[in-house]
Write an enzyme that holds these catalytic residues in place. Structure first.
Site, PDB file in Angstrom:
ATOM      1  N   ASP A  26      25.502  66.061  77.095  1.00  0.00           N
ATOM      2  CA  ASP A  26      25.515  67.186  76.155  1.00  0.00           C
ATOM      3  C   ASP A  26      24.131  67.805  76.137  1.00  0.00           C
ATOM      4  O   ASP A  26      23.136  67.084  76.101  1.00  0.00           O
ATOM      5  CB  ASP A  26      25.827  66.711  74.728  1.00  0.00           C
ATOM      6  CG  ASP A  26      27.284  66.374  74.508  1.00  0.00           C
ATOM      7  OD1 ASP A  26      27.995  66.111  75.499  1.00  0.00           O
ATOM      8  OD2 ASP A  26      27.709  66.368  73.351  1.00  0.00           O
ATOM      9  N   LYS A  89      30.823  73.869  73.779  1.00  0.00           N
ATOM     10  CA  LYS A  89      31.020  73.253  72.463  1.00  0.00           C
ATOM     11  C   LYS A  89      30.384  74.154  71.412  1.00  0.00           C
ATOM     12  O   LYS A  89      29.303  74.695  71.623  1.00  0.00           O
ATOM     13  CB  LYS A  89      30.368  71.869  72.478  1.00  0.00           C
ATOM     14  CG  LYS A  89      30.511  71.073  71.207  1.00  0.00           C
ATOM     15  CD  LYS A  89      29.885  69.683  71.395  1.00  0.00           C
ATOM     16  CE  LYS A  89      29.862  68.900  70.089  1.00  0.00           C
ATOM     17  NZ  LYS A  89      29.253  67.581  70.247  1.00  0.00           N
ATOM     18  N   LYS A 125      35.191  72.232  73.121  1.00  0.00           N
ATOM     19  CA  LYS A 125      35.083  71.267  72.030  1.00  0.00           C
ATOM     20  C   LYS A 125      34.585  71.978  70.780  1.00  0.00           C
ATOM     21  O   LYS A 125      33.400  72.249  70.648  1.00  0.00           O
ATOM     22  CB  LYS A 125      34.132  70.130  72.394  1.00  0.00           C
ATOM     23  CG  LYS A 125      34.094  69.032  71.330  1.00  0.00           C
ATOM     24  CD  LYS A 125      33.307  67.839  71.812  1.00  0.00           C
ATOM     25  CE  LYS A 125      33.329  66.720  70.777  1.00  0.00           C
ATOM     26  NZ  LYS A 125      32.592  65.540  71.239  1.00  0.00           N
TER      27      LYS A 125
END
Length: 189
Positions: A26, A89, A125
């Site tokens: 991430d 995300k 996400k």
């Protein structure tokens, strides 16, 4: 890697994590650079992190609650995907509500358009704001209607919502026992 860290530190962090066995990374975009209009920097940094990932999947966090408008969310989504993001995300979940229905829809539409242009699937996400099973169902319907069934798996769509887990557990107990339990009945972790 943190969005505030210098690029060289981000790259070293990613290389370390991948060398230790990470299969997903991430990263948070450099929001200061994005908000100042330095989109080339944001693109180049994401591309460099993606290269450092090797075979690991890269999830790029936009922090949509900080970048403002839906147009900015679309631009950040497009930059991230074109730079190599495997997932986009909404948020780290540490800022105010970020995964609103309009923001999520804009990101899903960006994924759809990118897929139509390239044939490459990118995951999504939403994180930061989905707290109930009903909200999760609304999001799943939006994914199905915007992207189709292929995205309805944890390989391509995930919720980043820790408080959602307890509500789902409450709903399951309600189905089994016929009434709701208190929120305190379930663990907070």
């Amino acid at each position: 890697p943190s969005g505030q860290a210098p690029s060289d530190i981000k790259i070293r962090d990613v290389q370390f994590a991948v060398n230790e066995g990470a299969d997903e990374i991430d990263m948070v975009i450099s929001r200061g650079k994005f908000l100042s209009g330095d989109y080339n920097f944001v693109f180049d940094e994401i591309a460099a992190v993606k290269e450092a990932c090797g075979k690991a999947r890269l999830k790029v966090i936009l922090e949509t609650g900080e970048i403002g408008t839906l147009d900015a969310v679309r631009r950040a989504s497009d930059i991230a995907m074109h730079a190599g993001a495997d997932f986009i995300k909404t948020s780290t979940g540490k800022i105010s509500v970020a995964a609103t229905m309009p923001v999520t829809l804009v990101m899903l539409e960006a994924i759809r358009d990118y897929y139509y242009q390239t044939g490459i699937m990118v995951g999504m996400k939403p994180a930061g704001g989905i707290k109930t099973a009903k909200q999760a169902l609304h999001n799943l319907v939006m994914v199905k209607e915007t992207l189709g069934n292929a995205w309805l798996s944890n390989e391509w769509y995930r919720f980043g919502a820790s408080s959602l887990t307890n509500d789902v557990l409450m709903q399951l107990v309600k189905q089994k026992e016929g009434n709701y339990q208190s929120g305190y009945y379930f663990s907070n972790d």
